[in-house]
Enzyme design. Structure first.
Site, PDB file in Angstrom:
ATOM      1  N   GLY A  69      26.806 -23.497 -13.587  1.00  0.00           N
ATOM      2  CA  GLY A  69      25.336 -23.431 -13.604  1.00  0.00           C
ATOM      3  C   GLY A  69      24.896 -22.366 -14.589  1.00  0.00           C
ATOM      4  O   GLY A  69      25.719 -21.575 -15.089  1.00  0.00           O
ATOM      5  N   SER A  84      30.381 -22.175 -17.803  1.00  0.00           N
ATOM      6  CA  SER A  84      31.119 -23.344 -18.332  1.00  0.00           C
ATOM      7  C   SER A  84      30.154 -24.440 -18.776  1.00  0.00           C
ATOM      8  O   SER A  84      30.102 -25.506 -18.162  1.00  0.00           O
ATOM      9  CB  SER A  84      32.126 -23.863 -17.297  1.00  0.00           C
ATOM     10  OG  SER A  84      31.567 -24.014 -16.006  1.00  0.00           O
TER      11      SER A  84
END
Ligand code: ADP
Length: 202
Positions: free
Chosen positions: A34, A108
């Site tokens: 997130g 990520s």
């Protein structure tokens, strides 16, 4: 020299099922992805505490930690981010195969980087999207990073000057932008119990 055919090798390997039986849960990776300030560190730390107290073999891996050591040589270009996630994924998978439940908290931002871990880890990789939107994250801004990025002080900042690609088919979505921390944590504890416990929940 070829060893005598009468000599067999002892199996020195402590097999994963044996570790899992003792731990009472399967090894695996709960991958929290997130935006910055979506709640990854807060919820990963809370989940680690809850599962540890329930006697789970659990370890949180956090982006800020690995960038001080394992990945200290990497920056935030797409290539460096890919390498960052590759290394973390490999480390997490080694631990998961040793029976640990790894709670990984990493922005990520690239789908391909996350999918690469999934392809390698198979069923051990569970992707959880902490789906707070940019406006909420920017309002929170606990570390003042969005303000700095908006002012041009941080290059390639996810959500501002670098992309975030949300998961297309995550195992779980947690609405961290709308729900209180306690509710989000409950959802994660419940998920861990359902997905990884061998006998009963966490
Ligand atoms: P990240 O690790 O994703 O950058 P942090 O956990 O460091 O995010 O910061 C998230 C901030 O948002 C914290 O100050 C936390 O208290 C707050 N917050 C508010 N609601 C939530 C929620 N539902 N889940 C997680 N954090 C929340």
């Amino acid at each position: 020299m070829t060893p005598s055919p009468h000599i067999t090798r002892p199996d020195r390997h402590l097999a994963l099922p044996e570790r899992e039986r003792r731990n009472g849960h399967r090894g695996g990776i709960l991958w929290l992805t997130g935006l910055s300030a979506s709640g990854k560190s807060t919820l990963a730390a809370g989940l680690e505490r809850r599962l540890f107290d329930a006697r789970w073999q659990v370890l949180m891996l956090d982006g800020d930690d690995v960038r001080h050591g394992l990945c200290a040589d990497l920056g935030f270009s797409p290539g460096d981010r890919a390498e960052n996630i590759r290394r973390v994924g490999e480390a997490a998978l080694l631990m998961a195969k040793g029976g640990t439940l790894v709670v990984a908290a990493f922005i990520s931002p690239y789908r391909a980087d996350r999918d690469r871990i999934r392809a390698q880890a198979g069923g051990m990789f569970h992707e959880i999207h902490l789906a707070a939107d940019l406006a909420v994250c920017e309002r929170r801004d606990p570390k003042g990073l969005y303000a700095r990025a908006r002012a041009g002080g941080i290059a390639e900042f996810t959500g501002i000057s670098a992309p975030y690609e949300p998961p297309l088919a995550p195992e779980l979505v947690v609405e961290t932008g709308h729900s209180p921390v306690a509710d989000c944590l409950e959802a994660l504890v419940r998920y861990a119990g359902t997905a990884f416990a061998i006998d009963g929940g966490a």
